[in-house]
Scaffold this motif. Structure first.
Motif, PDB file in Angstrom:
ATOM      1  N   VAL A 110       0.696  -0.805   0.232  1.00  0.00           N
ATOM      2  CA  VAL A 110       0.172   0.345  -0.121  1.00  0.00           C
ATOM      3  C   VAL A 110       1.135   1.203   0.148  1.00  0.00           C
ATOM      4  O   VAL A 110       2.310   0.896   0.316  1.00  0.00           O
ATOM      5  N   LYS A 111       0.580   2.345  -0.960  1.00  0.00           N
ATOM      6  CA  LYS A 111       1.441   3.569  -0.758  1.00  0.00           C
ATOM      7  C   LYS A 111       0.987   4.766   0.032  1.00  0.00           C
ATOM      8  O   LYS A 111       1.859   5.160   0.660  1.00  0.00           O
ATOM      9  N   SER A 112      -0.071   5.013  -0.082  1.00  0.00           N
ATOM     10  CA  SER A 112      -0.261   6.127   0.454  1.00  0.00           C
ATOM     11  C   SER A 112       0.001   5.723   2.034  1.00  0.00           C
ATOM     12  O   SER A 112       0.583   6.989   2.026  1.00  0.00           O
ATOM     13  N   ALA A 113      -0.399   5.548   2.669  1.00  0.00           N
ATOM     14  CA  ALA A 113      -0.490   5.299   4.381  1.00  0.00           C
ATOM     15  C   ALA A 113       1.014   5.208   4.336  1.00  0.00           C
ATOM     16  O   ALA A 113       1.236   6.111   5.776  1.00  0.00           O
ATOM     17  N   VAL A 114       1.614   4.535   3.467  1.00  0.00           N
ATOM     18  CA  VAL A 114       2.721   4.126   3.577  1.00  0.00           C
ATOM     19  C   VAL A 114       3.453   5.321   3.685  1.00  0.00           C
ATOM     20  O   VAL A 114       4.482   5.589   4.774  1.00  0.00           O
ATOM     21  N   ILE A 115       3.707   6.308   2.375  1.00  0.00           N
ATOM     22  CA  ILE A 115       3.813   7.216   2.635  1.00  0.00           C
ATOM     23  C   ILE A 115       3.926   8.449   4.115  1.00  0.00           C
ATOM     24  O   ILE A 115       5.098   9.231   4.313  1.00  0.00           O
ATOM     25  N   LYS A 116       2.395   8.342   3.994  1.00  0.00           N
ATOM     26  CA  LYS A 116       2.288   9.941   5.325  1.00  0.00           C
ATOM     27  C   LYS A 116       2.663   8.999   6.337  1.00  0.00           C
ATOM     28  O   LYS A 116       3.706   9.975   6.790  1.00  0.00           O
ATOM     29  N   SER A 117       3.017   7.658   6.643  1.00  0.00           N
ATOM     30  CA  SER A 117       3.595   7.869   7.695  1.00  0.00           C
ATOM     31  C   SER A 117       5.260   7.284   7.968  1.00  0.00           C
ATOM     32  O   SER A 117       6.089   8.502   8.600  1.00  0.00           O
ATOM     33  N   VAL A 118       5.680   7.101   6.433  1.00  0.00           N
ATOM     34  CA  VAL A 118       7.563   7.358   6.772  1.00  0.00           C
ATOM     35  C   VAL A 118       7.975   8.624   7.132  1.00  0.00           C
ATOM     36  O   VAL A 118       8.716   9.066   7.404  1.00  0.00           O
ATOM     37  N   VAL A 119       6.919   9.709   5.497  1.00  0.00           N
ATOM     38  CA  VAL A 119       7.510  10.974   5.314  1.00  0.00           C
ATOM     39  C   VAL A 119       7.803  11.865   6.776  1.00  0.00           C
ATOM     40  O   VAL A 119       9.119  12.390   7.616  1.00  0.00           O
ATOM     41  N   GLU A 120       6.618  11.804   8.066  1.00  0.00           N
ATOM     42  CA  GLU A 120       6.628  12.686   8.601  1.00  0.00           C
ATOM     43  C   GLU A 120       6.984  12.166   9.708  1.00  0.00           C
ATOM     44  O   GLU A 120       7.427  12.611  10.366  1.00  0.00           O
ATOM     45  N   CYS A 121       8.043  10.829   9.455  1.00  0.00           N
ATOM     46  CA  CYS A 121       9.134  10.850  10.355  1.00  0.00           C
ATOM     47  C   CYS A 121      10.675  11.145  10.577  1.00  0.00           C
ATOM     48  O   CYS A 121      11.698  10.841  10.893  1.00  0.00           O
ATOM     49  N   LEU A 122      11.069  10.951   8.744  1.00  0.00           N
ATOM     50  CA  LEU A 122      12.450  11.148   8.267  1.00  0.00           C
ATOM     51  C   LEU A 122      13.129  12.286   8.147  1.00  0.00           C
ATOM     52  O   LEU A 122      12.584  13.114   7.974  1.00  0.00           O
ATOM     53  N   PRO A 123      14.618  12.767   8.409  1.00  0.00           N
ATOM     54  CA  PRO A 123      14.407  13.674   9.164  1.00  0.00           C
ATOM     55  C   PRO A 123      14.650  14.081   6.951  1.00  0.00           C
ATOM     56  O   PRO A 123      15.075  13.919   6.214  1.00  0.00           O
ATOM     57  N   ALA A 124      15.092  15.666   6.990  1.00  0.00           N
ATOM     58  CA  ALA A 124      15.312  16.467   5.701  1.00  0.00           C
ATOM     59  C   ALA A 124      15.946  15.788   4.590  1.00  0.00           C
ATOM     60  O   ALA A 124      16.150  15.616   3.857  1.00  0.00           O
ATOM     61  N   HIS A 125      17.163  15.277   5.738  1.00  0.00           N
ATOM     62  CA  HIS A 125      18.136  15.515   4.534  1.00  0.00           C
ATOM     63  C   HIS A 125      18.185  14.112   3.856  1.00  0.00           C
ATOM     64  O   HIS A 125      18.664  13.579   2.798  1.00  0.00           O
ATOM     65  N   ALA A 126      17.589  12.784   3.995  1.00  0.00           N
ATOM     66  CA  ALA A 126      17.031  11.910   3.807  1.00  0.00           C
ATOM     67  C   ALA A 126      16.282  11.343   2.313  1.00  0.00           C
ATOM     68  O   ALA A 126      15.339  13.176   2.170  1.00  0.00           O
ATOM     69  N   ARG A 127      16.466  11.471   1.857  1.00  0.00           N
ATOM     70  CA  ARG A 127      15.511  11.169   0.351  1.00  0.00           C
ATOM     71  C   ARG A 127      15.034   9.712   0.044  1.00  0.00           C
ATOM     72  O   ARG A 127      15.461   8.816   0.240  1.00  0.00           O
ATOM     73  N   PHE A 128      13.552   9.954  -0.074  1.00  0.00           N
ATOM     74  CA  PHE A 128      12.313   8.369   0.409  1.00  0.00           C
ATOM     75  C   PHE A 128      11.669   8.250  -0.911  1.00  0.00           C
ATOM     76  O   PHE A 128      11.904   9.876  -1.791  1.00  0.00           O
ATOM     77  N   VAL A 129      11.682   7.374  -1.921  1.00  0.00           N
ATOM     78  CA  VAL A 129      11.646   6.691  -3.136  1.00  0.00           C
ATOM     79  C   VAL A 129      10.540   4.948  -2.849  1.00  0.00           C
ATOM     80  O   VAL A 129      11.533   4.388  -2.513  1.00  0.00           O
ATOM     81  N   PRO A 130       9.133   5.437  -1.992  1.00  0.00           N
ATOM     82  CA  PRO A 130       8.532   4.744  -2.451  1.00  0.00           C
ATOM     83  C   PRO A 130       8.465   3.712  -3.345  1.00  0.00           C
ATOM     84  O   PRO A 130       8.782   4.087  -4.433  1.00  0.00           O
ATOM     85  N   ALA A 131       8.482   2.189  -2.658  1.00  0.00           N
ATOM     86  CA  ALA A 131       8.394   1.630  -3.771  1.00  0.00           C
ATOM     87  C   ALA A 131       7.527  -0.338  -3.614  1.00  0.00           C
ATOM     88  O   ALA A 131       7.008  -0.100  -2.548  1.00  0.00           O
ATOM     89  N   HIS A 132       6.657  -0.676  -4.339  1.00  0.00           N
ATOM     90  CA  HIS A 132       6.246  -2.133  -4.601  1.00  0.00           C
ATOM     91  C   HIS A 132       7.063  -3.120  -5.436  1.00  0.00           C
ATOM     92  O   HIS A 132       5.997  -2.427  -6.648  1.00  0.00           O
ATOM     93  N   PRO A 133       7.325  -4.068  -5.263  1.00  0.00           N
ATOM     94  CA  PRO A 133       7.830  -4.619  -5.919  1.00  0.00           C
ATOM     95  C   PRO A 133       6.424  -5.637  -6.256  1.00  0.00           C
ATOM     96  O   PRO A 133       6.286  -6.392  -4.856  1.00  0.00           O
TER      97      PRO A 133
END
Ligand code: NAP
Length: 313
Positions: A110-133
């Motif tokens: 699932v992507k939308s819920a994961v992005i929301k929960s991960v983005v709010e925890c990561l520091p600004a210097h990290a680069r987040f690229v969500p993926a689903h194999p």
């Protein structure tokens, strides 16, 4: 493919690949990264000590870390491979230990819920690229992984608006390196498409196997003894990991309920066609669905073998 094309002395795409969650997907990524020479060092961590022990015995990766911090320290890429409901908690654990500019990715269904929960925890210097194999089996745990799991399967990337282009292209190259075909789409679109192609079929399988089990007029031994191909195929899907699928339904609630409503309407129409003896309606639908199956086989996403080629006895 990377395994064939990489020359001796070529720089590896990643230096230190950290994998959090050593189940089917995490162990398959570790094995594939090694098989296709995609990282200099693969380090894994799982919250379960028993899983970590098993992963060490199986020789997955170069190192089994004993904490989140140890796993992600100095990693240029971190892939979160835990059930979608745990992704936010994992992001919070790793956040203080990520190196400057680290790429963080995940494999959640699932992507939308994961992005929301991960983005709010990561520091600004990290680069987040969500993926689903879009690849898997009904098995789970560290022993279930295999390096060719992603070959000729799709991997969908859902980079949020403004995602770092270099990070997206490196994650894309990684998935292509393990043999996958990569497509990019929005998280909302992904969640709707997967609700139709994956989540609803799993819900139906769980329901049909549960109903057969509950039917008092048919004993359980008869259900198993006379399980014809149709029922057997549903039991394979319904054997999928309960934690993973509980989380999928809870975190893709809106899209699943939307397609389920449509499914219920279509099922009622089928019931009406049966009741009124409308054979032509049934025949037309069954012909259309047969063509879809043939299309999937001809695109190499499935085999034409009666058991889908999954078990060679
Ligand atoms: P899995 O085999 O059950 O493995 C998940 C592992 O993550 C387990 O060892 C689990 O430990 C561990 N874990 C759970 N919470 C954790 C936490 N907070 N920190 C660290 N480790 C944790 O599951 P999987 O099939 O690999 O699925 C992993 C992800 O891939 C899910 O998000 C799923 O949606 C996605 N995915 C799965 C498939 C598939 O077909 N299976 C396909 C594509 C994508 P415990 O067992 O102790 O809980």
């Amino acid at each position: 493919m990377a395994e064939l094309s990489r020359q001796h002395g070529d720089a590896l795409p990643f230096d230190r690949l950290a994998i959090i969650g050593i189940g089917l997907i995490g162990s398959s990524i570790a094995l594939a990264a090694r098989r296709f020479a995609l990282a200099r060092r693969v380090v894994l961590f799982d919250i379960s000590e028993e899983v970590r022990r098993e992963a060490a015995l199986l020789g997955l990766g170069d190192e089994i870390a004993s904490s989140f911090a140890e796993c992600v320290r100095d990693a240029d890429v971190v892939i979160i491979c835990v059930p979608v409901g745990a992704c936010g908690a994992v992001a919070a654990e790793i956040a203080p230990h990520l190196r400057q500019g680290a790429i963080v990715s995940d494999v959640g269904s699932v992507k939308s819920a994961v992005i929301k929960s991960v983005v709010e925890c990561l520091p600004a210097h990290a680069r987040f690229v969500p993926a689903h194999p879009v690849a898997g089996t009904e098995n789970s745990g560290p022993a279930s992984g295999f390096p060719s799991l992603f070959v000729n399967r799709w991997c969908i990337l859902t980079p949020p608006h403004g995602a770092d282009a270099d990070a997206v292209s490196r994650i894309r190259a990684f998935w292509e390196g393990v043999g996958a075909n990569v497509e990019i789409m929005s998280a909302d679109h992904h969640d709707l498409v997967l609700a139709v192609t994956s989540h609803l079929p799993h819900l139906i399988a769980y329901n049909i196997v549960g109903t057969a089990d509950d039917l008092q007029s048919v004993t359980q031994s008869e259900v198993i003894k006379f399980s014809a191909g149709g029922f057997r195929d549903f039991t394979r899907i319904a054997a999928s990991d309960p934690t993973m699928w509980r989380d999928v339904f809870l975190h893709n609630k809106d899209a699943v309920l939307e397609v389920l409503a449509r499914f219920n309407e279509d099922l009622s129409a089928l019931a009406r066609a049966i009741r009124w003896g409308e054979g032509d309606k049934l025949f037309e639908l069954f012909s259309r669905t047969r063509a879809i199956r043939r299309g999937i086989v001809s695109q190499g996403q499935e085999t034409a073998e009666p058991d889908f080629g999954r078990r060679k006895l």
